[in-house]
Design a protein around this motif. Structure first.
Motif, PDB file in Angstrom:
ATOM      1  N   LEU A 119       0.826  -1.205   0.000  1.00 14.41           N
ATOM      2  CA  LEU A 119       0.000   0.000   0.000  1.00 14.41           C
ATOM      3  C   LEU A 119       0.867   1.264   0.000  1.00 14.41           C
ATOM      4  CD1 LEU A 119      -2.823  -1.075   2.472  1.00 14.41           C
ATOM      5  CD2 LEU A 119      -2.936  -0.966  -0.023  1.00 14.41           C
ATOM      6  N   HIS A 120       1.940   1.247   0.768  1.00 17.45           N
ATOM      7  CA  HIS A 120       2.861   2.390   0.754  1.00 17.45           C
ATOM      8  C   HIS A 120       3.472   2.564  -0.638  1.00 17.45           C
ATOM      9  CE1 HIS A 120       2.962   3.670   4.932  1.00 17.45           C
ATOM     10  NE2 HIS A 120       3.004   2.409   5.302  1.00 17.45           N
ATOM     11  N   HIS A 121       3.847   1.464  -1.252  1.00 18.27           N
ATOM     12  CA  HIS A 121       4.419   1.518  -2.603  1.00 18.27           C
ATOM     13  C   HIS A 121       3.398   2.078  -3.597  1.00 18.27           C
ATOM     14  CE1 HIS A 121       6.709   0.411  -6.150  1.00 18.27           C
ATOM     15  NE2 HIS A 121       5.642  -0.223  -6.601  1.00 18.27           N
ATOM     16  N   LEU A 122       2.172   1.644  -3.474  1.00 18.84           N
ATOM     17  CA  LEU A 122       1.109   2.126  -4.352  1.00 18.84           C
ATOM     18  C   LEU A 122       0.933   3.639  -4.221  1.00 18.84           C
ATOM     19  CD1 LEU A 122      -1.095   1.070  -6.319  1.00 18.84           C
ATOM     20  CD2 LEU A 122      -2.614   0.921  -4.345  1.00 18.84           C
ATOM     21  N   ILE A 123       0.898   4.104  -2.991  1.00 15.38           N
ATOM     22  CA  ILE A 123       0.759   5.539  -2.753  1.00 15.38           C
ATOM     23  C   ILE A 123       1.962   6.288  -3.332  1.00 15.38           C
ATOM     24  CG2 ILE A 123       0.794   7.323  -0.962  1.00 15.38           C
ATOM     25  CD1 ILE A 123      -0.986   5.456   0.696  1.00 15.38           C
ATOM     26  N   ASP A 124       3.156   5.797  -3.063  1.00 15.73           N
ATOM     27  CA  ASP A 124       4.363   6.457  -3.564  1.00 15.73           C
ATOM     28  C   ASP A 124       4.372   6.523  -5.086  1.00 15.73           C
ATOM     29  OD1 ASP A 124       5.191   6.767  -0.958  1.00 15.73           O
ATOM     30  OD2 ASP A 124       6.603   5.086  -1.019  1.00 15.73           O
ATOM     31  N   LYS A 125       3.938   5.447  -5.714  1.00 17.19           N
ATOM     32  CA  LYS A 125       3.934   5.384  -7.175  1.00 17.19           C
ATOM     33  C   LYS A 125       2.998   6.427  -7.780  1.00 17.19           C
ATOM     34  CE  LYS A 125       3.143   2.232 -11.007  1.00 17.19           C
ATOM     35  NZ  LYS A 125       2.822   0.876 -11.420  1.00 17.19           N
TER      36      LYS A 125
ATOM     37  N   GLN B 239       0.779   0.002  14.703  1.00 12.42           N
ATOM     38  CA  GLN B 239      -0.128  -0.946  15.350  1.00 12.42           C
ATOM     39  C   GLN B 239       0.264  -2.381  14.994  1.00 12.42           C
ATOM     40  OE1 GLN B 239      -4.184  -0.090  14.220  1.00 12.42           O
ATOM     41  NE2 GLN B 239      -5.063  -1.336  15.837  1.00 12.42           N
ATOM     42  N   CYS B 240       0.585  -2.622  13.739  1.00 10.33           N
ATOM     43  CA  CYS B 240       0.974  -3.959  13.287  1.00 10.33           C
ATOM     44  C   CYS B 240       2.278  -4.397  13.961  1.00 10.33           C
ATOM     45  CB  CYS B 240       1.122  -3.967  11.763  1.00 10.33           C
ATOM     46  SG  CYS B 240       1.450  -5.594  11.066  1.00 10.33           S
ATOM     47  N   ASP B 241       3.263  -3.501  13.982  1.00 10.20           N
ATOM     48  CA  ASP B 241       4.542  -3.837  14.616  1.00 10.20           C
ATOM     49  C   ASP B 241       4.369  -4.145  16.096  1.00 10.20           C
ATOM     50  OD1 ASP B 241       5.862  -3.503  12.199  1.00 10.20           O
ATOM     51  OD2 ASP B 241       6.549  -1.458  12.662  1.00 10.20           O
ATOM     52  N   SER B 242       3.549  -3.354  16.765  1.00 12.12           N
ATOM     53  CA  SER B 242       3.289  -3.573  18.182  1.00 12.12           C
ATOM     54  C   SER B 242       2.620  -4.931  18.411  1.00 12.12           C
ATOM     55  CB  SER B 242       2.412  -2.451  18.723  1.00 12.12           C
ATOM     56  OG  SER B 242       2.018  -2.709  20.043  1.00 12.12           O
ATOM     57  N   LEU B 243       1.633  -5.251  17.575  1.00 14.22           N
ATOM     58  CA  LEU B 243       0.942  -6.536  17.710  1.00 14.22           C
ATOM     59  C   LEU B 243       1.862  -7.716  17.394  1.00 14.22           C
ATOM     60  CD1 LEU B 243      -2.574  -5.641  16.321  1.00 14.22           C
ATOM     61  CD2 LEU B 243      -2.023  -6.382  18.641  1.00 14.22           C
ATOM     62  N   LEU B 244       2.735  -7.539  16.420  1.00  9.05           N
ATOM     63  CA  LEU B 244       3.695  -8.609  16.123  1.00  9.05           C
ATOM     64  C   LEU B 244       4.606  -8.859  17.324  1.00  9.05           C
ATOM     65  CD1 LEU B 244       4.677  -8.004  12.409  1.00  9.05           C
ATOM     66  CD2 LEU B 244       3.967 -10.185  13.410  1.00  9.05           C
TER      67      LEU B 244
ATOM     68  N   PHE C   3      -7.172  -1.857   9.552  1.00 10.64           N
ATOM     69  CA  PHE C   3      -6.405  -2.149   8.343  1.00 10.64           C
ATOM     70  C   PHE C   3      -7.313  -2.160   7.110  1.00 10.64           C
ATOM     71  CE2 PHE C   3      -5.053  -5.139   5.140  1.00 10.64           C
ATOM     72  CZ  PHE C   3      -3.768  -4.688   4.852  1.00 10.64           C
ATOM     73  N   ARG C   4      -8.411  -2.855   7.208  1.00  9.23           N
ATOM     74  CA  ARG C   4      -9.327  -2.953   6.066  1.00  9.23           C
ATOM     75  C   ARG C   4      -9.891  -1.592   5.676  1.00  9.23           C
ATOM     76  NH1 ARG C   4     -12.309  -8.489   8.002  1.00  9.23           N
ATOM     77  NH2 ARG C   4     -10.703  -9.891   7.218  1.00  9.23           N
ATOM     78  N   LYS C   5     -10.217  -0.793   6.660  1.00  7.32           N
ATOM     79  CA  LYS C   5     -10.731   0.543   6.381  1.00  7.32           C
ATOM     80  C   LYS C   5      -9.676   1.364   5.635  1.00  7.32           C
ATOM     81  CE  LYS C   5     -12.281   4.742   8.621  1.00  7.32           C
ATOM     82  NZ  LYS C   5     -11.764   5.589   9.659  1.00  7.32           N
ATOM     83  N   ASN C   6      -8.439   1.327   6.108  1.00  8.25           N
ATOM     84  CA  ASN C   6      -7.374   2.091   5.465  1.00  8.25           C
ATOM     85  C   ASN C   6      -7.037   1.549   4.088  1.00  8.25           C
ATOM     86  OD1 ASN C   6      -6.490   4.314   7.173  1.00  8.25           O
ATOM     87  ND2 ASN C   6      -6.128   2.710   8.675  1.00  8.25           N
ATOM     88  N   ARG C   7      -7.079   0.263   3.936  1.00  8.85           N
ATOM     89  CA  ARG C   7      -6.804  -0.339   2.626  1.00  8.85           C
ATOM     90  C   ARG C   7      -7.845   0.130   1.600  1.00  8.85           C
ATOM     91  NH1 ARG C   7      -7.032  -5.265  -0.527  1.00  8.85           N
ATOM     92  NH2 ARG C   7      -4.915  -5.963  -0.950  1.00  8.85           N
ATOM     93  N   LYS C   8      -9.086   0.140   2.021  1.00  7.15           N
ATOM     94  CA  LYS C   8     -10.158   0.598   1.140  1.00  7.15           C
ATOM     95  C   LYS C   8      -9.940   2.065   0.764  1.00  7.15           C
ATOM     96  CE  LYS C   8     -15.146   0.954   0.777  1.00  7.15           C
ATOM     97  NZ  LYS C   8     -16.434   0.728   1.394  1.00  7.15           N
TER      98      LYS C   8
ATOM     99  N   VAL D 183      -0.504   9.200   6.554  1.00  5.68           N
ATOM    100  CA  VAL D 183      -0.408   9.325   8.017  1.00  5.68           C
ATOM    101  C   VAL D 183      -1.176   8.177   8.683  1.00  5.68           C
ATOM    102  CG1 VAL D 183      -1.140  10.737   9.999  1.00  5.68           C
ATOM    103  CG2 VAL D 183       0.023  11.802   8.052  1.00  5.68           C
ATOM    104  N   ASN D 184      -2.369   7.886   8.178  1.00  2.00           N
ATOM    105  CA  ASN D 184      -3.161   6.775   8.723  1.00  2.00           C
ATOM    106  C   ASN D 184      -2.438   5.445   8.547  1.00  2.00           C
ATOM    107  OD1 ASN D 184      -5.221   8.501   9.494  1.00  2.00           O
ATOM    108  ND2 ASN D 184      -6.424   8.152   7.655  1.00  2.00           N
ATOM    109  N   LEU D 185      -1.823   5.252   7.394  1.00  2.00           N
ATOM    110  CA  LEU D 185      -1.092   4.010   7.155  1.00  2.00           C
ATOM    111  C   LEU D 185       0.097   3.874   8.099  1.00  2.00           C
ATOM    112  CD1 LEU D 185      -0.922   3.386   3.293  1.00  2.00           C
ATOM    113  CD2 LEU D 185      -1.980   1.956   5.036  1.00  2.00           C
ATOM    114  N   LEU D 186       0.754   4.967   8.388  1.00  5.42           N
ATOM    115  CA  LEU D 186       1.877   4.920   9.333  1.00  5.42           C
ATOM    116  C   LEU D 186       1.401   4.493  10.722  1.00  5.42           C
ATOM    117  CD1 LEU D 186       3.892   8.068   8.209  1.00  5.42           C
ATOM    118  CD2 LEU D 186       4.517   5.656   7.865  1.00  5.42           C
ATOM    119  N   GLU D 187       0.215   4.944  11.101  1.00  9.36           N
ATOM    120  CA  GLU D 187      -0.357   4.512  12.380  1.00  9.36           C
ATOM    121  C   GLU D 187      -0.665   3.012  12.367  1.00  9.36           C
ATOM    122  OE1 GLU D 187      -0.778   6.042  15.360  1.00  9.36           O
ATOM    123  OE2 GLU D 187       0.440   7.610  14.428  1.00  9.36           O
TER     124      GLU D 187
END
Length: 151
Positions: free
Chosen positions: A42-48, A75-80, A123-128, A67-71
């Protein structure tokens, strides 16, 4: 799907043995690793597509989504990290069932599962949102380019 719970019944966490909870937690970790890879995409898509943007309103939308994706990344790193620690604790419990207080540990397991469920929703909300804004930018910016080329 409203939540991430993979339990066959409501009281599963309090009735399952340590090995079953370990397998479930490994599944969570695998899913989180997949989500982390998807976040990179998703980050790559945005950058492109950020390079194509000429309208200020689109730049602002993309910035908000980034900014939302960074959050979500945090969250993902913390959960991992939490999930890895949880797996380690479960392995200790399998080796020595008296390592932790069972009820307290099972409650922590349930809290982790609830945090994962919330993460999946976010995650799903941000992906959409990423796909929606990307589509909007591609269509809107392409129209601007066509109008500029026809002049």
């Amino acid at each position: 799907m409203n939540d991430f719970r993979n339990r066959p019944k409501d009281n599963y966490i309090h009735e399952a043995d340590w090995e079953q909870l370990y397998v479930l937690t490994e599944h969570w970790k695998s899913d989180l690793l997949f989500f982390r890879d998807d976040l990179r995409f998703l980050h790559h898509l945005i950058d492109k597509y950020f390079l194509w943007i000429s309208k200020k309103e689109n730049i602002d939308k993309v910035r908000d989504i980034e900014v939302n994706l960074l959050e979500i990344d945090k969250q993902c790193d913390s959960l991992l990290e939490k999930t890895s620690k949880h797996l380690h604790h479960l392995a200790e419990l399998i080796d020595d069932p008296f390592t932790y207080v069972s009820d307290k540990f099972r409650d922590e397991h349930e809290i982790l599962e609830d945090e994962l469920a919330q993460f999946v929703k976010d995650f799903r909300k941000n992906r959409k949102e990423v796909f929606t804004i990307t589509e909007h930018i591609i269509e809107g910016e392409a129209l601007v380019r066509q109008l500029n080329l026809s002049k």
